[in-house]
Design a protein around this motif. Structure first.
Motif, PDB file in Angstrom:
ATOM      1  N   ASP A 334       0.782  -1.216  -0.020  1.00 34.87           N
ATOM      2  CA  ASP A 334      -0.006  -0.101   0.065  1.00 34.87           C
ATOM      3  C   ASP A 334       0.767   1.377  -0.075  1.00 34.87           C
ATOM      4  O   ASP A 334       0.468   2.021   0.623  1.00 34.87           O
ATOM      5  CB  ASP A 334      -1.079   0.057   1.160  1.00 34.87           C
ATOM      6  CG  ASP A 334      -2.120  -0.940   0.953  1.00 34.87           C
ATOM      7  OD1 ASP A 334      -2.281  -1.306   0.020  1.00 34.87           O
ATOM      8  OD2 ASP A 334      -2.526  -1.391   2.023  1.00 34.87           O
ATOM      9  N   ALA A 335       1.855   1.114  -0.477  1.00 37.07           N
ATOM     10  CA  ALA A 335       2.753   2.254  -0.858  1.00 37.07           C
ATOM     11  C   ALA A 335       2.439   3.235  -1.889  1.00 37.07           C
ATOM     12  O   ALA A 335       1.888   2.643  -2.972  1.00 37.07           O
ATOM     13  CB  ALA A 335       4.214   1.956  -0.907  1.00 37.07           C
ATOM     14  N   PRO A 336       2.394   4.545  -2.029  1.00 38.22           N
ATOM     15  CA  PRO A 336       2.037   5.545  -2.833  1.00 38.22           C
ATOM     16  C   PRO A 336       2.762   5.510  -4.100  1.00 38.22           C
ATOM     17  O   PRO A 336       2.541   5.833  -5.238  1.00 38.22           O
ATOM     18  CB  PRO A 336       2.108   6.931  -2.269  1.00 38.22           C
ATOM     19  CG  PRO A 336       3.198   6.747  -1.337  1.00 38.22           C
ATOM     20  CD  PRO A 336       2.926   5.265  -0.799  1.00 38.22           C
ATOM     21  N   GLY A 337       4.112   4.985  -3.927  1.00 40.99           N
ATOM     22  CA  GLY A 337       4.993   5.023  -5.311  1.00 40.99           C
ATOM     23  C   GLY A 337       6.489   4.274  -4.890  1.00 40.99           C
ATOM     24  O   GLY A 337       6.526   3.614  -3.938  1.00 40.99           O
ATOM     25  N   GLY A 338       7.438   4.309  -5.761  1.00 43.94           N
ATOM     26  CA  GLY A 338       8.651   3.691  -5.582  1.00 43.94           C
ATOM     27  C   GLY A 338       9.523   3.978  -6.816  1.00 43.94           C
ATOM     28  O   GLY A 338       9.325   4.633  -7.666  1.00 43.94           O
ATOM     29  N   LEU A 339      10.731   3.644  -6.339  1.00 44.74           N
ATOM     30  CA  LEU A 339      12.092   3.576  -7.532  1.00 44.74           C
ATOM     31  C   LEU A 339      12.606   1.999  -7.616  1.00 44.74           C
ATOM     32  O   LEU A 339      12.515   1.188  -6.653  1.00 44.74           O
ATOM     33  CB  LEU A 339      12.953   4.597  -6.975  1.00 44.74           C
ATOM     34  CG  LEU A 339      12.535   5.924  -6.737  1.00 44.74           C
ATOM     35  CD1 LEU A 339      13.871   6.838  -5.889  1.00 44.74           C
ATOM     36  CD2 LEU A 339      12.404   6.527  -7.867  1.00 44.74           C
ATOM     37  N   LEU A 340      13.255   2.000  -8.711  1.00 48.31           N
ATOM     38  CA  LEU A 340      13.858   0.581  -9.021  1.00 48.31           C
ATOM     39  C   LEU A 340      15.392   1.259  -9.071  1.00 48.31           C
ATOM     40  O   LEU A 340      15.727   1.840 -10.274  1.00 48.31           O
ATOM     41  CB  LEU A 340      13.345  -0.126 -10.076  1.00 48.31           C
ATOM     42  CG  LEU A 340      14.377  -1.343 -10.484  1.00 48.31           C
ATOM     43  CD1 LEU A 340      14.729  -2.203  -9.436  1.00 48.31           C
ATOM     44  CD2 LEU A 340      13.848  -1.902 -11.572  1.00 48.31           C
ATOM     45  N   LEU A 341      16.231   0.783  -8.254  1.00 49.34           N
ATOM     46  CA  LEU A 341      17.851   0.928  -8.424  1.00 49.34           C
ATOM     47  C   LEU A 341      18.649  -0.192  -9.043  1.00 49.34           C
ATOM     48  O   LEU A 341      18.078  -1.278  -8.567  1.00 49.34           O
ATOM     49  CB  LEU A 341      18.401   1.312  -7.230  1.00 49.34           C
ATOM     50  CG  LEU A 341      17.565   2.610  -6.433  1.00 49.34           C
ATOM     51  CD1 LEU A 341      18.490   2.962  -4.926  1.00 49.34           C
ATOM     52  CD2 LEU A 341      17.654   3.755  -7.313  1.00 49.34           C
TER      53      LEU A 341
END
Length: 696
Positions: A334-341
């Motif tokens: 339930d996270a609003p967004g994210g990144l992929l490193l």
């Protein structure tokens, strides 16, 4: 007459359920069978009391409540009872039904103890009807969910008791509803009550038809079933509470029932408005519900189906795989967004490969180079990172010892980090943004996110492997074209070498000089065409098979490959075929070059054209050393295989590929010591009415 009918109707029901008890007592008495016997016995006693005391007596009301309680206890045992942690949510449904039964029991006991006027008795009966409605409806919900969630092999064995309970509480629900709407003294209510005993006596055999309950029942209520049950119970409880309050305060000067309803309605509107507007409130409610109603935080089946569906989506309109990976993890937590490193080859620097709804500024690229130690730890441990715990200091000692870069901890939007490790090699690191309501990550989050990370790593590694394979295929295609071109350059070098040797003897001959210039111009043109073919997506002329006369094409090819040898063109040289002139000339040139090189200097090479059954055959024959069947079958058309010591082994392979591209084929006849014949078979074409100029 009514009293007589009531007595015999309920007396028959009492005898029927007593017979069930006597019938079942002979079987093995495990816990569930004992509860079934107790529930049937309580039903028999209730029927006997109803037969003696009648419908409106408080004693009858009390024993009816005890009967319902025993059947609810049996359902609770069948559903797993206290031994099943998976039923922690549906226990509230049992609790709500039990609460209504308890209120009804208290009402009945108070009615027996305290003397009641006729008006008060009517109020008690009306309130009792509301409570019976609530109990019957809630019990039907439980029966439906328990039977629906049972294993298929178990349903046949419990079908009798489940059908009996459904009919019993369905009848009670209709009776209570009519009694509440029309009043307890209505004739229809009296008639339904009198027939109730006879109806129960007909249901008694259903409770004898069972192969056991607990031993054969495998049940696990789903979250959807639990939420549906809770919703229905909440609605019924609200209606029952409002009905009881309205009845209890009916004689008050102020209509407290309407006032309470209005206040509750306003409260519900305010709560709904807060939940709609505040993401923090929605997160808090969800966390509390999941924490207190369910054994596990996640519905693993639903989460995994959604996760794999997000990863597996394909199509031109879908987001890239890297973004879908971030979204899949954000949906789980339930996270609003994210990144992929992702890391570079040495793992010393991290770069942002994808971003999905990241709520903060991008990570500082100039500081993302000091990650070698952290990336190595990701590869070694594969731990899910709780950045909030690292910031606040309550993370575990193992997490605190990780060499997490400072710039990553200082990024306040970062909440959780999921490593993507494939076969011990780190593929990437997903950084999830913090939701409005921050909660501490627990063991379920770590286990599910780590497992999902392995699945996502496999998908990402597969995509990277496919990209690497596509690049390798592009290099392979380039190498294949280069090998063909190198073979053609070899032929051009042979031709130019012959011109250079003859120039020493015939340089003063004007005809030779003119022929030499023409040969050089032709060689330069062919070299430019070869270079154009070497460039991917070049603007070289597109080649199409169309009706062409073969005579001019073959004559030009023979002239270029004769090199002072006797090469004869024979047969139906006026035949037409569906070919591309340049492609056919190249294929014939390769085979003719091989034939000339394989034949003795004094032996002629023949190119013969014939038309048979709608096709044209071009046979190139020599009198060379020939080939054995094994070489023809297994190695002739393989690249880089040749019988010549200085050959590239490309000519026959390229000729076969060129002819196949025009819709034709090549056949071979050869014997060691007797020469070889290569035959090109092409689709025939009709000559046009007006002759056209050859475009070769």
């Amino acid at each position: 007459m009514n009293a007589w009918l009531t007595f015999w109707s309920y007396g028959l029901a009492a005898c029927a359920f007593a017979s069930v008890v006597l019938w079942r007592v002979r079987s093995r008495l495990d816990r569930s069978n004992k509860l079934l016997l107790a529930a049937c016995f309580a039903t028999s006693i209730w029927a006997l009391v109803a037969a003696v005391w009648g419908r409106v007596d408080p004693i009858t009301m009390t024993f009816a409540t005890l009967r319902n309680f025993m059947w609810i206890v049996l359902l609770y045992e069948m559903a797993g009872g206290v031994r099943s942690e998976a039923l922690s949510g549906v226990r509230l449904v049992f609790g709500a039904v039990t609460l209504a039964i308890g209120l009804h029991l208290v009402l009945g006991v108070l009615s027996m103890i305290a003397p009641l006027t006729e008006a008060q008795l009517a109020e008690v009966l009306e309130t009792g009807s509301v409570l019976r409605m609530t109990v019957s409806a809630g019990a039907l919900v439980l029966v439906h969910n328990i039977y629906g969630q049972a294993a298929p092999e178990s349903r046949l064995r419990i079908r009798g008791p489940m059908l009996g309970l459904t009919l019993m509480w369905g009848y009670d629900l209709n009776l209570s509803t009519i009694a509440y709407l029309q009043g307890s003294a209505a004739p229809s209510v009296e008639g339904l009550f009198e027939l109730r005993g006879l109806f129960m006596s007909l249901l008694a055999p259903l409770f004898a038809w069972t192969g056991g309950t607990q031993a054969s029942l495998k049940i696990k209520l789903s979250r959807a079933a639990t939420f549906q049950s809770l919703s229905l119970i909440a609605v019924m409880s609200y209606l029952a509470l409002m009905a009881i309050l309205a009845g209890a305060l009916r004689h008050s000067d102020l209509n407290w029932g309407n006032a309470g309803t209005a206040a509750l309605f306003v409260t519900l509107i305010l709560v709904a408005a807060v939940l709609v507007q505040s993401e923090w409130a929605r997160g808090w409610v969800k966390v509390k519900i999941v924490k207190h109603l369910f054994e596990h935080r996640f519905d693993y089946r639903a989460e995994w189906l959604r996760f794999t569906d997000t990863l597996g989506r394909a199509g031109a309109d879908e987001a890239p795989l890297t973004e879908r990976i971030v979204k899949a993890f954000a949906d789980i937590a339930d996270a609003p967004g994210g990144l992929l490193l992702v890391g570079d080859g040495a793992g010393g620097m991290l770069t942002t490969a994808a971003s999905w709804n990241w709520p903060a500024d991008p990570l500082p690229a100039e500081q993302m180079h000091d990650a070698a130690a952290f990336w190595a730890e990701v590869e070694r441990g594969g731990r899910v990172l709780d950045f909030e715990g690292l910031r606040q200091g309550w993370a575990s000692s193992t997490d605190k010892a990780l060499p997490v870069p400072r710039w990553l901890i200082d990024q306040r939007a970062a909440w959780a980090g999921i490593p993507l490790v494939h076969h011990g090699r780190p593929i990437g690191l997903v950084i999830l943004a913090a939701p409005e309501y921050k909660r501490a990550l627990d063991w379920e989050d770590f286990d599910l996110l780590r497992t999902a990370g392995r699945q996502a790593a496999s998908a990402l590694a597969e995509a990277q492997g496919q990209e690497a394979l596509a690049q390798a295929q592009r290099f392979e295609e380039f190498n294949r074209r280069f090998a063909f071109i190198l073979h053609d350059i070899k032929n051009l070098v042979s031709q130019l070498s012959l011109v250079a040797r003859n120039a020493e003897r015939h340089a003063d001959n004007p005809e030779f000089r003119a022929d030499m210039v023409a040969t050089l111009q032709s060689s330069v043109g062919k070299m430019n065409d070869l270079l154009a073919r070497l460039v991917p997506h070049s603007g070289a002329r597109a080649r199409h098979a169309e009706a062409q006369p073969l005579g001019d094409i073959l004559a030009a090819t023979i002239a270029a490959k004769r090199a002072g040898r006797d090469v004869r063109l024979a047969g139906d040289i006026g035949a037409w075929a569906l070919v591309d002139p340049a492609t056919l000339g190249q294929a014939v040139g390769h085979l003719l070059q091989n034939a000339v090189e394989a034949s003795p200097a004094e032996s002629p090479v023949t190119v013969r054209v014939s038309s048979v059954n709608g096709s044209v055959a071009i046979a190139i024959s020599d009198h060379g050393s020939g080939m054995d069947p094994d070489f023809i079958r297994n190695r002739l058309f393989q690249p880089f295989v040749s019988t010549k010591t200085d050959g590239f082994g490309i000519g026959a392979f390229e000729a076969q590929s060129s002819v196949a591209a025009m819709g034709g084929r090549i056949s071979v006849e050869s014997r060691p010591g007797h020469g070889t014949t290569f035959t090109i078979h092409l689709p025939a074409a009709d000559a046009p009415a007006q002759p056209i100029r050859n475009r070769a």
